[in-house]
Design a protein around this motif. Structure first.
Motif, PDB file in Angstrom:
ATOM      1  N   GLY A  10      84.599  18.056 -28.883  1.00 43.04           N
ATOM      2  CA  GLY A  10      85.737  17.608 -29.674  1.00 43.04           C
ATOM      3  C   GLY A  10      86.680  16.647 -28.973  1.00 43.04           C
ATOM      4  O   GLY A  10      87.659  16.215 -29.561  1.00 43.04           O
ATOM      5  N   ARG A  11      86.408  16.309 -27.718  1.00 38.51           N
ATOM      6  CA  ARG A  11      87.254  15.346 -27.024  1.00 38.51           C
ATOM      7  C   ARG A  11      86.950  13.925 -27.485  1.00 38.51           C
ATOM      8  O   ARG A  11      85.885  13.659 -28.034  1.00 38.51           O
ATOM      9  CB  ARG A  11      87.028  15.440 -25.499  1.00 38.51           C
ATOM     10  N   ASN A  12      87.901  13.028 -27.229  1.00 38.49           N
ATOM     11  CA  ASN A  12      87.659  11.630 -27.549  1.00 38.49           C
ATOM     12  C   ASN A  12      86.629  11.062 -26.581  1.00 38.49           C
ATOM     13  O   ASN A  12      86.688  11.313 -25.384  1.00 38.49           O
ATOM     14  CB  ASN A  12      88.954  10.820 -27.442  1.00 38.49           C
ATOM     15  N   MET A  13      85.729  10.272 -27.118  1.00 41.73           N
ATOM     16  CA  MET A  13      84.685   9.692 -26.283  1.00 41.73           C
ATOM     17  C   MET A  13      85.146   8.330 -25.772  1.00 41.73           C
ATOM     18  O   MET A  13      85.996   7.681 -26.368  1.00 41.73           O
ATOM     19  CB  MET A  13      83.400   9.570 -27.094  1.00 41.73           C
ATOM     20  N   LYS A  14      84.559   7.918 -24.657  1.00 48.37           N
ATOM     21  CA  LYS A  14      84.905   6.618 -24.076  1.00 48.37           C
ATOM     22  C   LYS A  14      83.829   5.604 -24.415  1.00 48.37           C
ATOM     23  O   LYS A  14      82.641   5.868 -24.263  1.00 48.37           O
ATOM     24  CB  LYS A  14      85.006   6.744 -22.552  1.00 48.37           C
ATOM     25  N   GLN A  15      84.290   4.436 -24.841  1.00 47.37           N
ATOM     26  CA  GLN A  15      83.343   3.396 -25.206  1.00 47.37           C
ATOM     27  C   GLN A  15      82.890   2.626 -23.984  1.00 47.37           C
ATOM     28  O   GLN A  15      83.705   2.163 -23.192  1.00 47.37           O
ATOM     29  CB  GLN A  15      83.994   2.444 -26.198  1.00 47.37           C
TER      30      GLN A  15
END
Ligand SMILES: [Zn+2]
Length: 67
Positions: A10-15
Motif C-alpha cells: 500500500g505504499r507509494n511506488m517510485k517511478q
C-alpha cells in the motif's frame, strides 16, 4: 504521471521510467504487465520501439545471465 500504490503493502511506488515503478518491499509495476515480484536477476532498461508509427521508449525487463 502520478505514482501508483503498491498492491502488496500500500505504499507509494517510485517511478524509474515512464511505465515502470518500484516499491521498496520488492514489488514492481510495469505498464501492460501489472504488478510482479522483482528478483535479483532482473535488469530494467529502456528500449526504443515503434508503436503505431511513433518511436517510443518503453521499459523492458532483461535477465542477467549467471554464466
Ligand atoms: Zn510494497
Amino acid at each position: 504521471m502520478s505514482s501508483k500504490k503498491c498492491a502488496n503493502c500500500g505504499r507509494n511506488m517510485k517511478q524509474q521510467f515512464i511505465g515502470l515503478q518500484h516499491c521498496s518491499c520488492g514489488i514492481s509495476w510495469m505498464k501492460d504487465t501489472g504488478y510482479f515480484e522483482r528478483t535479483g536477476d532482473m535488469v530494467f532498461a529502456l528500449e526504443r520501439k515503434t508503436i503505431q508509427g511513433k518511436a517510443k521508449q518503453v521499459p523492458v525487463i532483461k535477465y542477467r545471465s549467471n554464466s
